[in-house]
Design an enzyme around this catalytic site. Structure first.
Site, short mmCIF file in Angstrom:
data_model
loop_
_atom_site.label_atom_id
_atom_site.label_comp_id
_atom_site.label_asym_id
_atom_site.label_seq_id
_atom_site.Cartn_x
_atom_site.Cartn_y
_atom_site.Cartn_z
N ASP A 139 51.92 14.52 83.21
CA ASP A 139 52.47 15.21 82.06
C ASP A 139 53.38 14.24 81.30
O ASP A 139 53.88 13.27 81.87
CB ASP A 139 53.30 16.43 82.51
CG ASP A 139 52.43 17.55 83.10
OD1 ASP A 139 51.20 17.47 82.97
OD2 ASP A 139 52.99 18.49 83.68
N ARG A 189 44.58 13.97 78.07
CA ARG A 189 44.83 15.35 77.65
C ARG A 189 45.70 15.25 76.39
O ARG A 189 46.80 14.70 76.43
CB ARG A 189 45.59 16.10 78.74
CG ARG A 189 46.10 17.45 78.29
CD ARG A 189 47.32 17.85 79.11
NE ARG A 189 47.00 18.58 80.31
CZ ARG A 189 47.85 18.67 81.33
NH1 ARG A 189 49.00 18.04 81.30
NH2 ARG A 189 47.54 19.39 82.40
C1 LIG Z 1 47.67 22.54 79.28
C2 LIG Z 1 48.87 22.14 78.50
C3 LIG Z 1 49.64 21.07 78.94
C4 LIG Z 1 50.76 20.67 78.23
N1 LIG Z 1 51.46 19.57 78.63
C5 LIG Z 1 52.43 19.07 77.83
C6 LIG Z 1 53.07 17.85 78.13
O1 LIG Z 1 52.79 17.19 79.14
N2 LIG Z 1 54.02 17.40 77.26
C7 LIG Z 1 54.34 18.08 76.11
O2 LIG Z 1 55.18 17.60 75.32
N3 LIG Z 1 53.77 19.28 75.82
C8 LIG Z 1 52.84 19.78 76.64
N4 LIG Z 1 52.23 20.97 76.32
C9 LIG Z 1 52.81 21.82 75.24
C10 LIG Z 1 52.26 21.47 73.88
O3 LIG Z 1 52.74 20.21 73.48
C11 LIG Z 1 52.70 22.51 72.83
O4 LIG Z 1 54.09 22.54 72.74
C12 LIG Z 1 52.22 23.92 73.15
O5 LIG Z 1 50.93 23.91 73.67
C13 LIG Z 1 52.19 24.79 71.89
O6 LIG Z 1 51.37 24.20 70.93
P1 LIG Z 1 49.86 24.68 70.58
O7 LIG Z 1 49.05 23.44 70.49
O8 LIG Z 1 49.38 25.65 71.56
O9 LIG Z 1 49.93 25.24 69.12
P2 LIG Z 1 50.95 26.26 68.36
O10 LIG Z 1 50.81 25.86 66.94
O11 LIG Z 1 52.27 26.25 68.98
O12 LIG Z 1 50.26 27.61 68.66
C14 LIG Z 1 48.95 27.95 68.23
C15 LIG Z 1 48.73 29.42 68.45
O13 LIG Z 1 48.81 29.73 69.82
C16 LIG Z 1 49.84 30.68 70.07
N5 LIG Z 1 50.60 30.34 71.28
C17 LIG Z 1 51.18 29.17 71.56
N6 LIG Z 1 51.82 29.25 72.75
C18 LIG Z 1 51.67 30.52 73.19
C19 LIG Z 1 52.11 31.26 74.31
N7 LIG Z 1 52.88 30.71 75.25
N8 LIG Z 1 51.75 32.58 74.45
C20 LIG Z 1 50.95 33.15 73.52
N9 LIG Z 1 50.50 32.50 72.42
C21 LIG Z 1 50.86 31.22 72.25
C22 LIG Z 1 50.77 30.59 68.87
O14 LIG Z 1 51.50 31.77 68.66
C23 LIG Z 1 49.79 30.29 67.76
O15 LIG Z 1 49.16 31.47 67.30
C24 LIG Z 1 51.12 21.38 77.04
C25 LIG Z 1 50.33 22.44 76.59
C26 LIG Z 1 49.21 22.82 77.31
C27 LIG Z 1 48.38 23.95 76.77
#
Ligand SMILES: Cc1cc2nc3c(=O)[nH]c(=O)nc-3n(C[C@H](O)[C@H](O)[C@H](O)COP(=O)(O)OP(=O)(O)OC[C@H]3O[C@@H](n4cnc5c(N)ncnc54)[C@H](O)[C@@H]3O)c2cc1C
Length: 315
Positions: A139, A189
């Site tokens: 991560d 990823r």
């Molecule tokens: C598998 C995975 C691993 C990750 N690892 C890291 C990492 O190592 N380092 C790091 O900095 N970040 C990590 N992240 C977090 C990532 O960087 C984002 O902050 C997070 O995924 C929210 O962004 P999004 O791309 O989903 O888009 P957004 O623009 O935030 O969301 C897109 C849509 O999805 C919905 N949504 C988002 N989150 C949720 C939720 N929790 N519940 C319901 N709906 C939701 C939003 O409401 C919106 O409609 C990880 C995310 C995932 C999925």
């Protein structure tokens, strides 16, 4: 409004009194079971097996981030090794996510980084030659540790371990970091990034981050990347990006089994099932462990629509 909500949830995540109350309160279990695969690795593997029956893969993650004592680091490493032992007895992918801070990098970077070698060795032995997408997924945390985390990935990769790296679309350097791994035929990823930074090093604002995500998807799913044997993982809940990645993959001749879409367990399980039903390879990030409150409340903070869920568990 969204920012205000998110800040409030982060304050709740940091409250140790609330954490203690919630983690010992049976009524709060709804919140825990929504986002967490179980209290321990046995429950998490049950959950992973259940998901795999719907053709959804998992990446196990032991909850224990930002630890600041050697005792807690030891506890985390023991739990991670226990998860690897259990994976070896299952038929699941050996796919494990680990944060550098979990294994002591925030106390002493070099000692923490050294802990990745025995973990990678144990995982390599556990999966042997069996089929699956096996990897120790590193991560990525805030920009102060990106350089060292990228170096850690390359050192493990050079030693022949099944390792993969998380890269963040909000950082300007990601394009260069990604290019090197594409040319090595590695696994990345791609996330938007859970942090913010200034415009000297980062794309600022949701629209700019998303635009860069699209550019990186183009490169990750280029015909050249396919020839290098690169394996792309798109970790986002953004359904527009899912659609774009799938279309780009088709246009450039990527079979559905040669890339993945990953989401957090409990966040958009409906979308995960829909994508999987259409033949896409889907993985859920599946955290487990008793220390679930800070993780679950941060997930609630990512979507104000989750207010109902929070209120029901608090009352
Ligand atoms: C598998 C995975 C691993 C990750 N690892 C890291 C990492 O190592 N380092 C790091 O900095 N970040 C990590 N992240 C977090 C990532 O960087 C984002 O902050 C997070 O995924 C929210 O962004 P999004 O791309 O989903 O888009 P957004 O623009 O935030 O969301 C897109 C849509 O999805 C919905 N949504 C988002 N989150 C949720 C939720 N929790 N519940 C319901 N709906 C939701 C939003 O409401 C919106 O409609 C990880 C995310 C995932 C999925």
């Amino acid at each position: 409004m969204r920012r205000f909500w998110q800040k409030g949830m982060i304050a709740l995540a940091r409250s140790s009194r609330l954490k203690h109350f919630m983690q010992s309160n049976r009524g709060a279990s709804k919140l825990a079971t929504r986002y967490v695969g179980g209290d321990n690795v046995v429950e998490a593997l049950d959950c992973a097996n259940r998901l795999s029956r719907s053709n959804i893969r998992s990446s196990l993650f032991y909850l224990g981030e930002y630890v600041d004592t050697h005792e807690l680091v030891d506890r985390n490493i023991t739990s991670i090794n226990r998860a690897i032992d259990m994976i070896s007895l299952s038929e699941l992918d050996g796919h494990l996510s680990v944060d550098p801070t979990q294994v002591g990098c925030s106390i002493d970077w070099d000692k923490g980084a050294a802990a990745f070698w025995p973990i990678a060795e144990a995982l390599k032995k556990a999966v042997g030659e069996r089929d699956g997408v096996h990897c120790l997924m590193i991560d990525m945390e805030d920009d102060s540790v990106v350089e060292r985390t990228v170096a850690l990935y390359h050192a493990l990769h050079a030693d022949g371990y099944p390792v993969a790296l998380t890269l963040q679309a909000y950082l300007k350097r990601t394009e260069g970091d990604l290019e090197k791994i594409i040319r090595q035929g590695g696994k990345v990823r791609l996330v938007k990034g859970a942090f913010v930074a200034g415009s000297d090093i980062a794309h600022v604002g949701n629209a700019a981050v998303k635009a860069n995500y699209y550019r990186l998807v183009d490169r990750m799913l280029s015909k050249e990347a396919l020839e290098y044997g690169f394996y792309p993982i798109f970790a986002t809940h953004d359904h527009e990006i899912h659609g774009y990645a799938i279309e780009t993959a088709r246009a450039n001749g990527w079979p559905q089994c040669s890339y993945e879409i990953e989401m957090l367990y409990g966040a958009r399980d409906d979308v995960a099932e829909e994508l999987s039903a259409h033949g896409e390879r889907v993985r859920l990030y599946l955290p487990f462990g008793a220390d679930w409150w800070p993780y679950a409340i941060r997930r609630i903070g990512e979507n104000p629509k989750n207010l109902n869920l929070l209120l029901r568990s608090l009352i």
